[in-house]
Design a protein around this motif. Sequence first.
Motif, PDB file in Angstrom:
ATOM      1  N   LEU A 114     -32.214 -36.788   9.750  1.00 52.32           N
ATOM      2  CA  LEU A 114     -31.225 -37.866   9.867  1.00 52.32           C
ATOM      3  C   LEU A 114     -30.701 -38.012  11.299  1.00 52.32           C
ATOM      4  O   LEU A 114     -30.656 -39.130  11.824  1.00 52.32           O
ATOM      5  CB  LEU A 114     -30.075 -37.628   8.887  1.00 52.32           C
ATOM      6  N   PRO A 115     -30.308 -36.904  11.996  1.00 55.92           N
ATOM      7  CA  PRO A 115     -29.927 -37.060  13.400  1.00 55.92           C
ATOM      8  C   PRO A 115     -31.054 -37.603  14.282  1.00 55.92           C
ATOM      9  O   PRO A 115     -30.791 -38.337  15.241  1.00 55.92           O
ATOM     10  CB  PRO A 115     -29.537 -35.637  13.820  1.00 55.92           C
ATOM     11  N   ALA A 116     -32.319 -37.255  13.956  1.00 57.39           N
ATOM     12  CA  ALA A 116     -33.443 -37.759  14.750  1.00 57.39           C
ATOM     13  C   ALA A 116     -33.556 -39.278  14.621  1.00 57.39           C
ATOM     14  O   ALA A 116     -33.774 -39.981  15.614  1.00 57.39           O
ATOM     15  CB  ALA A 116     -34.743 -37.089  14.303  1.00 57.39           C
ATOM     16  N   THR A 159     -22.185 -53.427  15.006  1.00 57.30           N
ATOM     17  CA  THR A 159     -22.921 -52.173  14.801  1.00 57.30           C
ATOM     18  C   THR A 159     -22.655 -51.574  13.420  1.00 57.30           C
ATOM     19  O   THR A 159     -23.559 -50.970  12.824  1.00 57.30           O
ATOM     20  CB  THR A 159     -22.574 -51.153  15.897  1.00 57.30           C
ATOM     21  N   ILE A 160     -21.447 -51.716  12.910  1.00 57.32           N
ATOM     22  CA  ILE A 160     -21.171 -51.214  11.558  1.00 57.32           C
ATOM     23  C   ILE A 160     -21.972 -52.000  10.529  1.00 57.32           C
ATOM     24  O   ILE A 160     -22.559 -51.427   9.601  1.00 57.32           O
ATOM     25  CB  ILE A 160     -19.656 -51.268  11.253  1.00 57.32           C
ATOM     26  N   ILE A 161     -22.012 -53.323  10.688  1.00 63.42           N
ATOM     27  CA  ILE A 161     -22.819 -54.142   9.785  1.00 63.42           C
ATOM     28  C   ILE A 161     -24.286 -53.742   9.882  1.00 63.42           C
ATOM     29  O   ILE A 161     -24.993 -53.616   8.874  1.00 63.42           O
ATOM     30  CB  ILE A 161     -22.635 -55.642  10.098  1.00 63.42           C
ATOM     31  N   ALA A 162     -24.772 -53.504  11.115  1.00 62.82           N
ATOM     32  CA  ALA A 162     -26.165 -53.087  11.301  1.00 62.82           C
ATOM     33  C   ALA A 162     -26.438 -51.747  10.635  1.00 62.82           C
ATOM     34  O   ALA A 162     -27.510 -51.535  10.052  1.00 62.82           O
ATOM     35  CB  ALA A 162     -26.490 -53.014  12.793  1.00 62.82           C
ATOM     36  N   SER A 163     -25.464 -50.821  10.701  1.00 59.85           N
ATOM     37  CA  SER A 163     -25.668 -49.505  10.087  1.00 59.85           C
ATOM     38  C   SER A 163     -25.708 -49.606   8.561  1.00 59.85           C
ATOM     39  O   SER A 163     -26.507 -48.926   7.903  1.00 59.85           O
ATOM     40  CB  SER A 163     -24.560 -48.541  10.519  1.00 59.85           C
ATOM     41  N   VAL A 172     -32.446 -42.460  17.617  1.00 57.74           N
ATOM     42  CA  VAL A 172     -33.208 -43.669  17.965  1.00 57.74           C
ATOM     43  C   VAL A 172     -32.325 -44.905  17.818  1.00 57.74           C
ATOM     44  O   VAL A 172     -32.374 -45.819  18.648  1.00 57.74           O
ATOM     45  CB  VAL A 172     -34.462 -43.790  17.071  1.00 57.74           C
ATOM     46  N   ALA A 173     -31.495 -44.945  16.765  1.00 59.13           N
ATOM     47  CA  ALA A 173     -30.585 -46.073  16.575  1.00 59.13           C
ATOM     48  C   ALA A 173     -29.590 -46.179  17.727  1.00 59.13           C
ATOM     49  O   ALA A 173     -29.299 -47.275  18.227  1.00 59.13           O
ATOM     50  CB  ALA A 173     -29.845 -45.928  15.243  1.00 59.13           C
ATOM     51  N   ALA A 174     -29.055 -45.033  18.170  1.00 61.27           N
ATOM     52  CA  ALA A 174     -28.121 -45.031  19.309  1.00 61.27           C
ATOM     53  C   ALA A 174     -28.810 -45.532  20.574  1.00 61.27           C
ATOM     54  O   ALA A 174     -28.243 -46.314  21.339  1.00 61.27           O
ATOM     55  CB  ALA A 174     -27.566 -43.622  19.519  1.00 61.27           C
ATOM     56  N   TRP A 175     -30.052 -45.086  20.792  1.00 58.63           N
ATOM     57  CA  TRP A 175     -30.829 -45.528  21.952  1.00 58.63           C
ATOM     58  C   TRP A 175     -31.103 -47.029  21.876  1.00 58.63           C
ATOM     59  O   TRP A 175     -31.130 -47.720  22.888  1.00 58.63           O
ATOM     60  CB  TRP A 175     -32.134 -44.739  21.997  1.00 58.63           C
ATOM     61  N   TYR A 176     -31.298 -47.534  20.668  1.00 52.53           N
ATOM     62  CA  TYR A 176     -31.601 -48.958  20.470  1.00 52.53           C
ATOM     63  C   TYR A 176     -30.386 -49.843  20.760  1.00 52.53           C
ATOM     64  O   TYR A 176     -30.520 -50.908  21.369  1.00 52.53           O
ATOM     65  CB  TYR A 176     -32.068 -49.171  19.030  1.00 52.53           C
ATOM     66  N   TYR A 177     -29.186 -49.393  20.377  1.00 47.39           N
ATOM     67  CA  TYR A 177     -28.000 -50.255  20.449  1.00 47.39           C
ATOM     68  C   TYR A 177     -27.142 -50.070  21.694  1.00 47.39           C
ATOM     69  O   TYR A 177     -26.292 -50.914  21.979  1.00 47.39           O
ATOM     70  CB  TYR A 177     -27.126 -50.044  19.204  1.00 47.39           C
ATOM     71  N   VAL A 219     -23.098 -40.990   7.885  1.00 48.76           N
ATOM     72  CA  VAL A 219     -23.502 -40.201   9.050  1.00 48.76           C
ATOM     73  C   VAL A 219     -24.183 -41.097  10.084  1.00 48.76           C
ATOM     74  O   VAL A 219     -23.933 -40.994  11.286  1.00 48.76           O
ATOM     75  CB  VAL A 219     -24.448 -39.054   8.623  1.00 48.76           C
ATOM     76  N   LEU A 220     -25.037 -42.006   9.617  1.00 56.01           N
ATOM     77  CA  LEU A 220     -25.732 -42.906  10.532  1.00 56.01           C
ATOM     78  C   LEU A 220     -24.763 -43.818  11.288  1.00 56.01           C
ATOM     79  O   LEU A 220     -25.060 -44.261  12.395  1.00 56.01           O
ATOM     80  CB  LEU A 220     -26.748 -43.756   9.775  1.00 56.01           C
ATOM     81  N   MET A 221     -23.613 -44.115  10.690  1.00 53.97           N
ATOM     82  CA  MET A 221     -22.625 -44.942  11.376  1.00 53.97           C
ATOM     83  C   MET A 221     -22.199 -44.328  12.707  1.00 53.97           C
ATOM     84  O   MET A 221     -21.902 -45.037  13.664  1.00 53.97           O
ATOM     85  CB  MET A 221     -21.385 -45.155  10.495  1.00 53.97           C
ATOM     86  N   LEU A 222     -22.147 -42.995  12.769  1.00 53.37           N
ATOM     87  CA  LEU A 222     -21.785 -42.328  14.018  1.00 53.37           C
ATOM     88  C   LEU A 222     -22.794 -42.664  15.112  1.00 53.37           C
ATOM     89  O   LEU A 222     -22.429 -42.843  16.274  1.00 53.37           O
ATOM     90  CB  LEU A 222     -21.730 -40.813  13.808  1.00 53.37           C
ATOM     91  N   PHE A 223     -24.073 -42.754  14.731  1.00 46.94           N
ATOM     92  CA  PHE A 223     -25.135 -43.036  15.697  1.00 46.94           C
ATOM     93  C   PHE A 223     -25.265 -44.528  15.974  1.00 46.94           C
ATOM     94  O   PHE A 223     -25.596 -44.932  17.086  1.00 46.94           O
ATOM     95  CB  PHE A 223     -26.468 -42.485  15.188  1.00 46.94           C
ATOM     96  N   TYR A 224     -25.041 -45.343  14.962  1.00 42.33           N
ATOM     97  CA  TYR A 224     -25.139 -46.788  15.140  1.00 42.33           C
ATOM     98  C   TYR A 224     -23.922 -47.361  15.866  1.00 42.33           C
ATOM     99  O   TYR A 224     -24.050 -48.371  16.568  1.00 42.33           O
ATOM    100  CB  TYR A 224     -25.257 -47.480  13.779  1.00 42.33           C
ATOM    101  N   CYS A 225     -22.752 -46.743  15.667  1.00 44.54           N
ATOM    102  CA  CYS A 225     -21.499 -47.347  16.162  1.00 44.54           C
ATOM    103  C   CYS A 225     -20.868 -46.549  17.299  1.00 44.54           C
ATOM    104  O   CYS A 225     -20.749 -47.059  18.424  1.00 44.54           O
ATOM    105  CB  CYS A 225     -20.497 -47.470  15.007  1.00 44.54           C
ATOM    106  N   LEU A 226     -20.443 -45.324  17.015  1.00 42.60           N
ATOM    107  CA  LEU A 226     -19.637 -44.589  17.981  1.00 42.60           C
ATOM    108  C   LEU A 226     -20.430 -44.182  19.218  1.00 42.60           C
ATOM    109  O   LEU A 226     -19.954 -44.334  20.349  1.00 42.60           O
ATOM    110  CB  LEU A 226     -19.024 -43.358  17.307  1.00 42.60           C
TER     111      LEU A 226
END
Length: 297
Positions: A160-162, A224-228, A166-171, A75-82
């Motif tokens: 988890l979305p919260a 971003t996938i590696i980071a997630s 933050v991860a999406a805002w960071y990247y 799920v976090l991959m969606l926020f870290y990557c997409l």
Amino acid sequence: MKISVLDAPVRKNLIFVLPGLILYGAFVLGPIVAAVVISFTRWNGLSLPSFVGFGNYIELFSDSRFFTALKNNAVLMLFYCLAPLALGIVLAAIIRSIKTREQLALRTLLFMPYIMPSAVLGIIWQWLYNPAFGPINQGLKIIGLGAIALPWLGDFTFALPAVGAVAAWYYFGFCMVIFLTGLQRIDPSLFEAARVDGASPFTIFRRITLPLLLPEIRVVLLLTIIASIKSFDLVFTMTRGGPANATLVPNIYMYELGFHLNRYGYAAAVAIIGAIIIFIVNYAVHRFVRPQTEGAR
């Protein structure tokens, strides 16, 4: 004679390469090999390790907490990557179309979150999300939306979305800079010719911009996938995997196994599985996200 003549420069070059090789072996290759070996043992960090073969891996694939961590990571991959990828492309296209002075200011402003340590940002956002005095909930109450003022990091559904937001805002600023670099190498005459032919902005983006940005998209996806998959500090500072495993990810689980439960062999198995997942994802991105010129070859 030829062998000795060739050997001298090789030996000379090895003198310069050797310090780097020693450092790489000591701090990269050595720990990787040690983790692989430890993953086949049962070890508490004090006594001698006992060899258990694939026992840790067999136990891991029947571990419900591990699969919960993998699901949360997906799920976090969606926020870290997409999300950063989509925002980065849109913002890069917008910023490229404005004047140079304003472009520099906006680019700097939007990139600023990425230069901050993610652990520090996690602490800041933990305060922003605070249900009692956090600015987010206070702002919602001021504008009459107090009904949706939630304990964001303590809610089983929204924690988890919260963290992901933050991860999406960071990247997204990092992704934007990569795409701006890609847009600068595209010949402007291609866009001018498309406009002359009557192509709409969406058609230009879909037919010209997006295909020509595939090398940058591949780089962004890989990083971003590696980071997630490696995500730890942001989640740890904000929720520590809670509430009730709602934000548990493999690296947090590995930390708990090693430093809380002293199960270093089992924790090493989690690390090795994470490394294997990274290799698989890297291969998939290299295999399926390729510019047309590479695909033709």
